[in-house]
Scaffold this motif. Sequence first.
Motif, PDB file in Angstrom:
ATOM      1  N   VAL A 172       0.833  -1.201   0.000  1.00  0.00           N
ATOM      2  CA  VAL A 172       0.000   0.000   0.000  1.00  0.00           C
ATOM      3  C   VAL A 172       0.868   1.251   0.000  1.00  0.00           C
ATOM      4  CG1 VAL A 172      -1.632   1.349   1.372  1.00  0.00           C
ATOM      5  CG2 VAL A 172      -2.019  -1.097   1.025  1.00  0.00           C
ATOM      6  N   GLU A 195       0.761   3.885  -3.029  1.00  0.00           N
ATOM      7  CA  GLU A 195       0.331   5.262  -2.775  1.00  0.00           C
ATOM      8  C   GLU A 195       1.393   6.257  -3.249  1.00  0.00           C
ATOM      9  OE1 GLU A 195      -0.700   5.302   1.353  1.00  0.00           O
ATOM     10  OE2 GLU A 195      -2.752   4.594   0.978  1.00  0.00           O
ATOM     11  N   ASN A 214      -3.838   1.700  -8.563  1.00  0.00           N
ATOM     12  CA  ASN A 214      -5.052   1.649  -7.736  1.00  0.00           C
ATOM     13  C   ASN A 214      -5.663   0.252  -7.732  1.00  0.00           C
ATOM     14  OD1 ASN A 214      -5.722   4.010  -6.294  1.00  0.00           O
ATOM     15  ND2 ASN A 214      -6.115   5.107  -8.213  1.00  0.00           N
ATOM     16  N   ARG A 236      -3.709  -1.601  -5.297  1.00  0.00           N
ATOM     17  CA  ARG A 236      -4.017  -1.116  -3.946  1.00  0.00           C
ATOM     18  C   ARG A 236      -5.345  -1.691  -3.466  1.00  0.00           C
ATOM     19  NH1 ARG A 236      -5.694   4.040  -1.329  1.00  0.00           N
ATOM     20  NH2 ARG A 236      -6.324   4.851  -3.361  1.00  0.00           N
TER      21      ARG A 236
END
Length: 543
Positions: free
Chosen positions: A68, A72, A85, A88
């Motif tokens: 993560v 990010e 994304n 994620r």
Amino acid sequence: MSDPILSIAPASLEQELHRINTTLVPNHQFLEALTELMLLAKEHVTDAQLWMLIGHVYTRMAHWTDAVAALETAIALNPELHAANRLRALALFSMGQQQQACELIDRVVKKSSESGDWMLRAYIYAHASRDPMKALQVARDWGKRFADPLTRNAKPLKVLDRNPRKKLRVGYVTADFREHSVAFFMQPVLAHHNPDDVEVHVYSNGPADHITQRMRTLVQHWHEIQGISDEAVCAKIRQYGIDVLVDLSGFTHGHRLGVFARRAAPVQVTWLGYMQTLGMKAMDYRLVDKGIAPLGHAPYYAETLFYVKGMACYAPPAYAPFSEQPPMLRNGYPTLVSLNNSAKITDEMLRIWSQILHAREDARLIILVKEESAEAAQAHMQPRVEAAGMPLERVSVMHQQPLSNFMEMGHIADVALDTSPTSGGTTTLHALWMGLPVVTLAGERGADASSAGIWAALGWHKAVAHSEQEYVGRALEFMHDTEKLLRFRASIRDRMIDSPLMDYVARTAELEKAFRLMWLNHLRGNRQIADVDVDLEQLLAGA
């Protein structure tokens, strides 16, 4: 004027990332890949693609917290990097943050035309949503966009030999004939197939290990398909004249659903590797039993449900030491253990386990998670354990263990705690084989309640809890009654051996009968037969 060294760096970096992603990562050389990527990051700290690949490697290693953070960073550097994304969302799902994962993957697919994004959405919803019709809808969203167009445009499949009694050519497509749960179910099948009735082909799309080598000895026709395009694999399968093609992966890593979408064989079946619907028209059948998919659940699946008496059979690992004595007799206190991967451990489940620990103040709990290092396991699970109000001094978080270490947990723990709404499968069988009773909840969907089905196959229907209070009570009862634990350990392996779960001959014969009946359906142009509980000889006589 730009620096000439910097001007050639992006191309060089792109080549390095491509090399790592196409050589080290596919071969599961994750630590080597990560080492090289971190060295590159020192010089290219602002490259979003680099950070995304770091996040990808961390997800493959199940280092969710690190994944993560890296993803990010990639998104901050390039907000349009939708693939970051998507990864994620997978990481959040695997950390038990299912609602956040659903919301994120929904945002991703609104801007995406990538099959992988829509497939991940189907995977997340299948496990996070308790509404089976929602899960079906989301799976069909993927199928309609990506699989079904390939099916419509596929070259016509010519079946020359339509003999109903012919030796069937059966192909298994998998990435998991290795140290993986699918292998524990498939080894006895491969070993007990009747060579007079079926000719077995394996299409392997994964890395090899010692389990792979053992399984290769059981199969006459083994085909490596890693790195070969779906079109080429489809053509190869058609060339061999495979009659029944079996998917053992579903939406999991290494699948080849693009081969099935192109209609590689006249009969196509999904089994074992993925318990939820795939939402694609080219998958004809799903093999189930009435525990996994009770009668009346057909509307939840895009595939025709084909019923066998037992969903699968179980082959324990070769190394599985056994202790007749529960460790609590030696330790003076009971030890509980969770063996399922961390994606199945919801915050609600942790809260229930906290109740158990507070009700039995000398009990310990070991949470064994999928992360490959102790640091990653702690980073992911420790904050969640604290938030659940558990007594921290009595809770240990362990990272993923080699199978030999995993199978020694019966020497350490007394009782296993199952997860809900998605239960264990192979882990439950391993736990029972180690002598650990498994405290489990009945599932709303049969596919979510594999553990309950296993208890039923062993004749212990009453062992399954039907409420949170019953679940807590079952755990406390096992810890309180050492005589019961002793009796359980003394009888469990014999009970499993004598059960349908380990009747390899019967289960494999039943599977072959199912394939034969599917073949008859194909010849007739319908799917009227969807249960092995019919008179095959009578049907063949009339064919």
